[in-house]
Write an enzyme that holds these catalytic residues in place. Sequence first.
Site, PDB file in Angstrom:
ATOM      1  N   ASN A   9       0.695  -1.078  -0.033  1.00 42.53           N
ATOM      2  CA  ASN A   9      -0.074   0.027   0.081  1.00 42.53           C
ATOM      3  C   ASN A   9       0.986   1.276   0.098  1.00 42.53           C
ATOM      4  O   ASN A   9       1.607   1.603   0.984  1.00 42.53           O
ATOM      5  CB  ASN A   9      -0.891  -0.025   1.275  1.00 42.53           C
ATOM      6  N   LYS A  11      -0.098   4.403  -0.336  1.00 42.45           N
ATOM      7  CA  LYS A  11      -0.530   5.440   0.185  1.00 42.45           C
ATOM      8  C   LYS A  11      -0.322   6.825  -0.694  1.00 42.45           C
ATOM      9  O   LYS A  11      -0.160   6.557  -1.942  1.00 42.45           O
ATOM     10  CB  LYS A  11       0.023   5.636   1.683  1.00 42.45           C
ATOM     11  N   HIS A  90      -9.635   1.657   4.678  1.00 40.35           N
ATOM     12  CA  HIS A  90      -8.454   2.084   5.277  1.00 40.35           C
ATOM     13  C   HIS A  90      -8.675   2.805   6.588  1.00 40.35           C
ATOM     14  O   HIS A  90      -9.356   3.716   6.238  1.00 40.35           O
ATOM     15  CB  HIS A  90      -7.307   2.235   4.384  1.00 40.35           C
ATOM     16  N   GLU A  92      -7.011   5.227   7.532  1.00 41.64           N
ATOM     17  CA  GLU A  92      -6.645   6.447   7.238  1.00 41.64           C
ATOM     18  C   GLU A  92      -7.768   7.244   6.504  1.00 41.64           C
ATOM     19  O   GLU A  92      -7.970   8.444   6.468  1.00 41.64           O
ATOM     20  CB  GLU A  92      -5.495   6.836   6.292  1.00 41.64           C
ATOM     21  N   GLU A 159      -5.984  -4.412  10.741  1.00 43.21           N
ATOM     22  CA  GLU A 159      -4.979  -3.308  10.886  1.00 43.21           C
ATOM     23  C   GLU A 159      -5.052  -2.786  12.070  1.00 43.21           C
ATOM     24  O   GLU A 159      -5.932  -1.659  12.110  1.00 43.21           O
ATOM     25  CB  GLU A 159      -4.549  -2.436   9.550  1.00 43.21           C
ATOM     26  N   GLY A 165       2.531   2.170  10.779  1.00 43.60           N
ATOM     27  CA  GLY A 165       3.591   3.249  10.703  1.00 43.60           C
ATOM     28  C   GLY A 165       4.297   3.573  11.883  1.00 43.60           C
ATOM     29  O   GLY A 165       4.828   4.587  12.179  1.00 43.60           O
ATOM     30  N   SER A 204       2.893  -2.167  10.334  1.00 43.71           N
ATOM     31  CA  SER A 204       4.384  -2.181  10.733  1.00 43.71           C
ATOM     32  C   SER A 204       5.053  -3.575  10.368  1.00 43.71           C
ATOM     33  O   SER A 204       5.882  -4.204  10.880  1.00 43.71           O
ATOM     34  CB  SER A 204       4.630  -1.781  12.170  1.00 43.71           C
TER      35      SER A 204
HETATM   36  P1  PGA Z   1       2.486   0.196   7.759  1.00 48.67           P
HETATM   37  O1  PGA Z   1       1.275   0.487   7.039  1.00 48.67           O
HETATM   38  O2  PGA Z   1       3.101  -1.130   7.150  1.00 48.67           O
HETATM   39  O3  PGA Z   1       3.484   1.312   7.079  1.00 48.67           O
HETATM   40  O4  PGA Z   1       2.409   0.065   9.197  1.00 48.67           O
HETATM   41  C1  PGA Z   1       0.407  -0.473   6.917  1.00 48.67           C
HETATM   42  C2  PGA Z   1      -0.983   0.216   6.098  1.00 48.67           C
HETATM   43  O5  PGA Z   1      -1.277   1.237   6.702  1.00 48.67           O
HETATM   44  O6  PGA Z   1      -1.721  -0.455   5.333  1.00 48.67           O
END
Ligand code: PGA
Length: 247
Positions: A9, A11, A90, A92, A159, A165, A204
Amino acid sequence: MRRPLVAGNWKMHGRAGDLVGFAGLRAPEGCDLALCLPATLVERAARALSGGGLLIGGQDCHTAASGPHTGDISAPMLADAGAGLVILGHSERRTAHGETDADVRAKVAAAAAAGLAPLVCLGESAEERAAGRTSAVVVAQLEGSLPEAPPPGLVLAYEPVWAIGAGRTPEAAEIAGVMDLLRARLVARHGAAGGEVRMLYGGSVTPANAAAITAIPGVDGALVGGASLKAESLATIAAAFAARVTA
Ligand code: PGA
């Protein structure tokens, strides 16, 4: 046996030049590999990268196929650009764009109607976890975000919001517990079809912890943010899941 899936992903990262390093990326035998890109890169990536079995996806779609929605992108548009899947719900987007479970559910239907496999994200916040509400939150998200019948190719990604992150992940037993709970709900809702839905862990995931994550019961793959921006990292994570299958 569910085939593992590792999905990157990106983003809101990436320009055309960033695809160059991914030109040699191949899905390893025994593991599906996908790259979910900003809409601007989907068509270019589908043309340049989909040899080698790499699947290309989007990161969101509108509930409608077309219409007066300035700035939005629809599921048929993503499919037209060469996408085969789309991330939906997601955290976000749930947080920054106020997306509700009902919104996500309508997007899942739109994606399915366009022939895209929906990759639906859910997970608890730090506050919800601290309050002991993880199970209640993820079950409510599952119930609210999925349509009555599971669309073809449906994938779920657990998640935890606080792990995204953040450089930290839940204990293996916590992830296994949530997977178990979600699987039970999927099977209760959808019967045998619920047993076929792949469930990814996200938050992560890195080359350093990938092997440990493959060993967690109920985890069929990974949704990878930061580590997916480097082709070698994504390839290492996919190889870890492929190795689990053939071990
Ligand atoms: P990350 O993000 O691997 O940077 O923690 C995962 C995601 O938000 O899909």
